[in-house]
Scaffold this active site. Structure first.
Site, PDB file in Angstrom:
ATOM      1  N   CYS B  88       0.850  -1.199   0.000  1.00  9.54           N
ATOM      2  CA  CYS B  88       0.000   0.000   0.000  1.00  9.54           C
ATOM      3  C   CYS B  88       0.887   1.251   0.000  1.00  9.54           C
ATOM      4  O   CYS B  88       1.591   1.504  -0.964  1.00  9.54           O
ATOM      5  CB  CYS B  88      -0.968  -0.050   1.176  1.00  9.54           C
ATOM      6  SG  CYS B  88      -2.357   1.101   1.030  1.00  9.54           S
ATOM      7  N   HIS B 196      -3.520  -5.617   0.920  1.00 13.23           N
ATOM      8  CA  HIS B 196      -2.912  -5.873   2.232  1.00 13.23           C
ATOM      9  C   HIS B 196      -2.942  -7.356   2.581  1.00 13.23           C
ATOM     10  O   HIS B 196      -3.836  -7.802   3.314  1.00 13.23           O
ATOM     11  CB  HIS B 196      -3.688  -5.118   3.316  1.00 13.23           C
ATOM     12  CG  HIS B 196      -3.441  -3.647   3.329  1.00 13.23           C
ATOM     13  ND1 HIS B 196      -2.437  -3.067   4.062  1.00 13.23           N
ATOM     14  CD2 HIS B 196      -4.079  -2.631   2.704  1.00 13.23           C
ATOM     15  CE1 HIS B 196      -2.463  -1.756   3.888  1.00 13.23           C
ATOM     16  NE2 HIS B 196      -3.447  -1.464   3.067  1.00 13.23           N
ATOM     17  N   GLU B 198      -1.162  -8.836   4.720  1.00 12.82           N
ATOM     18  CA  GLU B 198      -0.970  -9.000   6.177  1.00 12.82           C
ATOM     19  C   GLU B 198      -2.295  -8.897   6.931  1.00 12.82           C
ATOM     20  O   GLU B 198      -2.369  -9.268   8.087  1.00 12.82           O
ATOM     21  CB  GLU B 198       0.062  -7.977   6.684  1.00 12.82           C
ATOM     22  CG  GLU B 198      -0.446  -6.574   6.962  1.00 12.82           C
ATOM     23  CD  GLU B 198      -0.715  -5.724   5.727  1.00 12.82           C
ATOM     24  OE1 GLU B 198      -0.792  -6.270   4.604  1.00 12.82           O
ATOM     25  OE2 GLU B 198      -0.873  -4.490   5.906  1.00 12.82           O
TER      26      GLU B 198
END
Lengths: 85, 220
Positions: B88, B196, B198
Site C-alpha cells: 500500500c 494488504h 498481512e
C-alpha cells in the site's frame, strides 16, 4: 541574489484528476455552464539563493524534477524572478 | 532453522506496522520495527515497508519518505538481493524511491476504496509468490485512494515481457493499467502491491488467503 520561485504542478494528460472531474460535474448545478477541462494541480512557492537567474532556473528545475514532481504522472512549469528590493 | 527476522519500517504517519508484525509472527517469523531515522539493518533478513501515510503523504504519497535514512539502507539491502516488499503506502514509497517502476495515481471513480478484492497470482517467481500457484485466486483487502497503478507504454511492455507483473486484480476496482496489483523489480527481490496480505492471514479477518504471500516472503 535571491529569487522568488513559483512551481505550478499539473497532472499529465491521461492521469486521473478526481478533484478536477468533481468540480466540473458540480458546475452546471451551480449555474455555471460551458466550463470545461477543469484541472486541479498545486503550486509550490519558495525563495532561493543563486548567483544569477540562469543558476536559479537550473537549480529550481533540478529540485522540481527530483522532488517536487513525479515525472511519471506530473508536469511542472517553473517561474523564477528576482526578489523585489 | 532460525526464524526469519523481518524489519518493518516505521515513518511518522505509518499505521499498518503492527498488522505486519502480527502476520509475520503468526506465520513463524520474528519481526522488528525499524525507525525511519535510523539506518541499521543488521540482523534483518527481509524488509516490509508497510501501509499508512508516511510523512502525512504531503507533496505526494512516498515523496518525502524516500529521503529518510532508513530508505538508503533499504536501497542498499535491495541492491544486495535482500527481500523487500512494500504494501500500500509502502508500494508508493518504493516507486518514489525508484526501487520499482511506475507510479500510483488516484483511483478511477473518485472513491477511497476499502473492500475485499480478488487477486490472481501471475508469477511464482518473486519473493512474495514463491509458494503460490500461478492462476490461484486470493481474497485480500484493499484500503487506498491512490492505488491506480500507471506507467508508460514502454515500461508496461517490459513488465509483461519480463514476467514482472506479480498479481492482477480480477475486477480492477481502482482502474490500474493492465489490472496490475503488484509488480517486482528486475532482481525479483523487491515487490510492491496495493492490497494488504498481512490483513488476510487469519480466517477471523474474513480471509486467510494472504498467508501464502506472507509465508512466501518469509521463505524468500
Amino acid at each position: 541574489m535571491e529569487f522568488d520561485v513559483l512551481v505550478d504542478v499539473r497532472l499529465r494528460g491521461g492521469i486521473a484528476d478526481p478533484a478536477g472531474a468533481t468540480i466540473e460535474r458540480a458546475l452546471p448545478a451551480l449555474g455555471y455552464d460551458g466550463v470545461t477541462r477543469v484541472s486541479v494541480g498545486k503550486t509550490v512557492r519558495f525563495t532561493m539563493e543563486a548567483a544569477d537567474e540562469a543558476e536559479a532556473v537550473a537549480r529550481a528545475g533540478d529540485l522540481c524534477s527530483s522532488f517536487l514532481t513525479n515525472p511519471v504522472i506530473e508536469d511542472a512549469e517553473v517561474t523564477v524572478r528576482p526578489v523585489a528590493e | 532453522m532460525m526464524a526469519t527476522t523481518v524489519g518493518v519500517v516505521v515513518f511518522p504517519g505509518t499505521n499498518c506496522e503492527m498488522d505486519a508484525v502480527v502476520a509475520v509472527e503468526g506465520l513463524g517469523g520474528s519481526a522488528r520495527l525499524l525507525w525511519h531515522g535510523d539506518d541499521d539493518l543488521s540482523g534483518v533478513d527481509a524488509v516490509i515497508v508497510p501501509g499508512g501515510f508516511a510523512h502525512g503523504d504531503y507533496l505526494r504519497p512516498g515523496a518525502i519518505a524516500r529521503f529518510s535514512p532508513m530508505m538508503g539502507a533499504v536501497d542498499r539491502f535491495a541492491a544486495d538481493g535482500g527481500p523487500v516488499v512494500g504494501i500500500c503506502n509502502g508500494f508508493q514509497v518504493l516507486t518514489e524511491a525508484g526501487l520499482l517502476p511506475g507510479a500510483l495515481q488516484k483511483n478511477r471513480g473518485l472513491k477511497f476504496l476499502c473492500q475485499p478484492t480478488t487477486l490472481r497470482v501471475e508469477t511464482a517467481d518473486s519473493v512474495l509468490t514463491g509458494s503460490a500457484s500461478v492462476g490461484a485466486e486470493l481474497s485480500v483487502p484493499i484500503n487506498h485512494f491512490e492505488g491506480n497503478y500507471t506507467c508508460d507504454d514502454e515500461t508496461l511492455a517490459r513488465l509483461r515481457d519480463e514476467d514482472r507483473i506479480v498479481l492482477r486484480y480480477v475486477d480492477n476496482p481502482n482502474g490500474s493499467v493492465d489490472h496490475i496489483a503488484a509488480v517486482c523489480n528486475e532482481g525479483r527481490n523487491v515487490v510492491g502491491l496495493m492490497p494488504h496480505p498481512e490483513r488476510a492471514c487469519d480466517e477471523l479477518l474474513g480471509s486467510a488467503d494472504g498467508a501464502v504471500l506472507v509465508s512466501s516472503f518469509l521463505a524468500a
